[in-house]
Scaffold this motif. Structure first.
Motif, PDB file in Angstrom:
ATOM      1  N   UNK A 200       0.863  -1.184   0.000  1.00 40.89           N
ATOM      2  CA  UNK A 200       0.000   0.000   0.000  1.00 40.89           C
ATOM      3  C   UNK A 200       0.901   1.236   0.000  1.00 40.89           C
ATOM      4  N   UNK A 202       2.240   5.082  -2.429  1.00 39.77           N
ATOM      5  CA  UNK A 202       2.158   5.987  -3.576  1.00 39.77           C
ATOM      6  C   UNK A 202       3.078   5.479  -4.673  1.00 39.77           C
ATOM      7  N   UNK A 269       3.790   3.828   3.648  1.00 42.73           N
ATOM      8  CA  UNK A 269       3.506   4.815   4.677  1.00 42.73           C
ATOM      9  C   UNK A 269       4.711   5.193   5.515  1.00 42.73           C
ATOM     10  N   UNK A 270       5.659   4.273   5.640  1.00 42.19           N
ATOM     11  CA  UNK A 270       6.871   4.552   6.419  1.00 42.19           C
ATOM     12  C   UNK A 270       7.900   5.307   5.582  1.00 42.19           C
TER      13      UNK A 270
END
Lengths: 767, 208
Positions: A200, A202, A269-270
């Motif tokens: 998940x 970009x 996300x990280x």
């Protein structure tokens, strides 16, 4: 310079410019801006390829489709063109591989060498070692179905099923895995597929141009808009950060890369970057880079020829696509739409570039070394774990014990109970949950999973609670010796069929709705205690479920808290959540567990009432229970106690994990159907009526040889096993390897069918 | 000589300089405790990929954007259908904060068109609300910065459900000035890094 440019002839292939475009048109636009007087020749393999009509092509060299081309002759023609001084920039992955292999580093062929292509083959992409990117875990589909399913559960749904070059399907269940594998295998005529973890994040890309190992330049592109297929529609161009650029430069040098390329990545996300693909050609959005001031096709041509290109001012760091109508070339009239194949309701034109056809043809050439190459590094599913092996050894012993003389007379389809397997499962669960300090852990057996008295007796023998969903299940549990204090009652229809018959108090009662909680509170305040523990089932907001109180609604949460406040102090308060880890994946299950503890905290803080009991579970895969849950019970207890300091008891109900491997369905072969292609269809006297859960997870199949030995049928294969019913959906196994020696009357045993296959089986087609 | 755009921006900065970041008040009673706890548990439920840095994009699917009355108390939040950018930013900051991250309120000035401003002005007026957040074609906006490294932040815009980037400069719907409010942060933070921009805290900075 104009004169030099006029000498320049550049062949550009891959012209399709639809929703999933090739880069040919973008390359041509960039080269036209840089070399106004050069001759640009567009190459494609279908007169349906829309880019044939793009105005920047001076000439079109249309080829017959790949399946018609004589590849030797075509290679000779291209060689002649290159010898004449023309350049070739390929916009098609497989054509790039074929050219690299066939024309071996011709100076005018601007594609990477074969050795480099080997290093960027997905999914492993060994070339990226040393770069600050990660490769998502993957597994080839050539391993056993059980290993594939383990991969899916471990990494959680959805997962990607990916083809060797193009195409990927995001799948959310085992049934979808099977369907996607079948579709991609047929399209690409290969079983070289793989599953990959879904990341998940970009989508970001790097595009670059290089010549003989020298990085000419690179840009970073962040997608700003994507098509439904996930292809770039708009993007933002910037310089590549130095922490990526420096190692990329070294890699390119090592690979001796020539040509364009695109690295497709995902930033999670990280902030970590995951490399998904390294495409050995310019991306279809390459003209977006030119708009931003970085004309890589021109840079590549300049470096290869020494002819300087006309630079243009950067127009914008951002680009977007628009839909344009352009005049079609008169010499390439647009062919009418073909008629749909019989049975097709709509016409779907796929792959106008013909890549699947080329893939099939290259399987027999040297380039197949790259195409067929098995991944170098695989994150292997944990195999041969001690407990897994122990379980399998017990199953083997049970199969060995089957009396073949008896099996000849066996009244099939017949359920086989593997006693030692069942004992092992219950005993190991009891051992793992044997916690004497608070919060204590109590194992529970879900009666509906399989109400067979032998399982219930084992549950009672090992001190399990009985989890029930109806009054009839309570009766069944009591009939096998459970006391009411050993019974948990939950579910939406728990009072069926005879209402609230007055009984001794239960161990625990979990309400499935606000309305039921209200009623239960009335009953216990005025009439009858019902249970020592009164709790509620929580419907997790992020999971689609019909059960429990939907706490995502504040109204439901508020009512729940108000009701909790009036629960008399003599009762213990519990919360309950059951979600099968096999359906959401293990990581998601643990996150859900944490989320449930947070809901418990919220209820405590809002009501002032301590949560004293939690009931968790809902259906683990047997190996997951053994390897993941039982080994982490201490962690589970610590987490729960940290979140809910008043916790006294954890009820752990592992569902099908306790029964699934402990039964098998013996079926008899009714007919063998063999085709000349080697495919076999076996018809057996079992069916989906006996195995209704057959498509939810892989089932192992054992063939009992007439002489007494047995064999586990391997997968993948090309055969299938069909049930006895006159129903289209009655297929029990596909892509399985059926030995030629199997005969009518032989016994096939479907293992792993001791839970919902057994308990939900129904009478059908029996008159 | 200042351009008209610069003059407009200076005027907007002056106008918005006394604005403080939106905060959601707490009655100190059960009503707000219940709403606050519900919000926190719901946020954790939606950490789908398990990363505490994941954007709380669920907030925007729960509440529409639009005008609302202030002050706002926690107990009002769940029942409201519409929240403005300040409330959405305050909720986002609360989501990140309760996951254990350090957050800062971000005040922004963004450029739209006069045409847009007229529409917003009318919509706010219909509800009897002040549209003092509009200054010509410039508007006051709020977001939430999350600390992701030493002094390094990412800026989450819950209204548009996107991570804001400083790289887009000029043009429609871009950020032209920003103020990171680092007051209350345990350690003194004088400057924050937003990608390549180094921005002093508690000061309006023109970035475009």
């Amino acid at each position: 310079m104009a004169k030099e440019q006029r000498r320049l002839v550049i062949y550009i292939s891959g012209l399709y410019s639809g929703p999933n475009p090739s880069p040919g048109v973008g390359i041509a636009r960039s080269l036209r801006a840089a070399y106004p007087n050069a001759t640009l020749v567009g190459v494609d393999y279908s007169n349906r390829s829309s880019g044939l009509h793009w105005v920047d092509f001076d000439e079109i060299w249309l080829q017959r489709p790949w399946d018609e081309l004589d590849l030797k002759e075509y290679a000779t023609q291209i060689k002649r063109i290159l010898k004449g001084g023309a350049l070739w920039i390929s916009g098609l992955d497989l054509e790039t591989i074929w050219l690299a292999d066939e024309l071996a580093e011709h100076p005018n062929l601007l594609v990477p060498p074969v050795s480099a292509l080997n290093q960027v083959k997905k999914p492993a992409i060994p070339a990226c070692e040393g770069m600050p990117v990660k490769i998502p875990p993957f597994i080839p589909t050539s391993v056993s179905e059980r290993d594939l399913y383990t991969f899916c559960r471990k990494h959680g749904w959805p997962v990607w099923v990916k083809g060797p070059w193009y195409q990927a399907r995001l799948v959310r269940s085992w049934r979808e895995v099977k369907a996607a594998c079948a579709e991609l295998a047929e399209t690409w005529a290969t079983s070289t597929l793989f599953l990959q973890k879904h990341i998940v994040g970009r989508e970001e890309s790097i595009a670059f141009a290089a010549y003989r190992g020298e990085l000419l330049d690179a840009v970073y592109m962040e997608k700003r808009d994507i098509t439904p297929e996930g292809k770039t529609w708009a993007g933002h161009i910037s310089r590549v950060p130095s922490d990526l650029l420096d190692p990329l430069r070294s890699v390119i040098q090592h690979l001796e890369w020539t040509g364009g390329a695109e690295l497709e990545m995902m930033r999670d996300g990280e902030g970590d970057l995951w490399l998904l693909e390294w495409n050995p050609r310019f991306p279809a959005w390459i003209h977006g880079s030119t708009i931003a001031g970085y004309n890589f096709p021109a840079l590549l041509v300049e470096r290869a020829t020494g002819i300087p290109y006309v630079t243009s001012e950067p127009q914008s760091p951002e680009f977007t696509r628009v839909v344009l109508e352009v005049p079609a070339r008169a010499e390439y009239p647009l062919p009418p739409l073909p008629e749909p194949h019989p049975g097709q309701s709509i016409l779907i034109l796929k792959h106008p570039s013909g890549m699947p056809t080329l893939a099939k043809r290259l399987r027999n050439t040297a380039a197949s070394i790259i195409i067929k190459r098995t991944p170098d590094t695989i994150e292997l599913v944990k195999k041969d774990d001690e407990s897994d092996t122990a379980l399998w050894n017990l199953i083997r012993v049970e199969i060995d014990r089957i009396d073949l003389k008896l099996s000849a007379k066996l009244d099939t389809p017949k359920w086989l109970f593997f006693e030692s397997v069942a004992y092992f499962l219950f005993e190991s669960m009891a051992r793992a949950s044997n916690q004497t300090t608070v919060p204590i852990v109590k194992a529970a057996y879900s009666v509906k999973t399989n109400p067979d008295a032998r399982f219930l007796d084992l549950a009672r023998q090992f001190g399990f609670l009985a989890e029930t969903i109806s009054q009839k299940e309570i009766d069944k549990a009591v009939s096998r010796g459970f006391t009411m204090e050993q019974i948990v009652l939950n579910g939406p229809g728990k009072w069926w069929p005879d209402g609230r018959r007055r009984r001794a108090p239960l161990h625990a009662l979990f309400c499935d709705s606000i309305e039921e909680f209200e009623n239960v509170l009335k009953v216990i305040q005025t009439d009858h205690p019902l249970s020592q523990i009164i709790g509620v089932r929580i419907r997790p907001p992020q999971i689609v479920s019909r059960f429990g109180i939907p706490v995502a609604s504040f109204d439901a949460f508020r009512k729940l808290v108000q009701l909790v406040k009036i629960l008399p102090s003599g009762y213990k308060l519990g919360i309950h959540f059951h979600i099968p880890s096999s359906e959401i994946g293990l990581q998601a299950w643990w996150r859900l567990f944490d989320s449930m503890l947070n809901w418990g905290k919220a209820i405590e803080a809002a009501s002032g009432r301590k949560i004293q009991v939690i009931d968790i579970g809902g259906g683990f895969f047997p190996e997951d229970l053994q390897m993941e849950i039982q080994t982490r019970i201490s962690h589970l207890r610590r987490s729960a106690l940290r979140a809910l300091p008043g916790l006294e008891e954890i009820i752990l109900e592992p569902g099908k994990a306790l029964t699934q491997p402990a039964m098998g369905l013996a079926t008899r072969v009714l007919e063998m159907r063999r085709s000349v292609s080697g495919t076999t269809e076996v018809v057996v006297d079992g069916s989906i009526a006996e195995l209704p859960d057959i498509w939810h997870y892989p089932h192992r199949v054992v063939w009992m040889r007439p002489e007494g030995s047995w064999k586990l049928l391997e997968q993948p294969g090309t055969s299938r096993i069909m049930g006895r019913l006159c129903m289209e959906g009655d297929i029990l196994a596909e892509n399985i390897n059926v030995p030629r020696e199997i005969r009518k009357g032989d016994i096939l045993i479907f293992l792993d069918s001791g839970s919902y296959d057994r308990s939900m089986s129904y009478a059908f087609g029996r008159g | 000589m200042l351009s008209d755009a610069d003059k407009e921006l200076n005027s907007a900065v002056e106008k918005f300089s006394h604005f403080i970041p939106s905060i959601i008040l707490h009655h100190g009673k059960d009503c707000c405790v219940m709403a606050h706890e519900w919000f926190k548990a719901l946020d954790i439920s939606f950490l789908i990929d398990g990363s505490i840095y994941s954007a709380p994009s669920w907030i925007r699917s729960q509440w529409k954007w639009g005008g609302m009355d202030w002050p706002l108390f926690w107990c009002q939040v769940p029942d409201l259908k519409t929240l403005d950018c300040g409330a959405l930013a305050a909720l986002s900051c609360e989501a990140f904060r309760q996951r254990g991250l350090s957050v800062f309120s971000v005040q922004l000035i963004q450029r739209f068109s006069l045409h847009d401003a007229y529409h917003w002005d009318r919509k706010w007026a219909e509800k009897g609300l002040l549209s003092n957040w509009i200054s010509g074609s410039l508007v006051y906006h709020e977001a939430c910065a999350v600390l992701i490294g030493p002094n390094q932040v990412r800026v989450w815009d819950p209204t548009d459900n996107t991570w804001l980037r400083p790289s887009q400069c000029g043009g429609y719907a871009t950020t032209v000035a920003v103020r990171f409010v680092a007051e209350g942060y345990p350690a003194k933070i004088d400057v924050l890094k937003w990608e390549y921009l180094v921005i002093p805290s508690n000061t309006w900075i023109k970035i475009c």
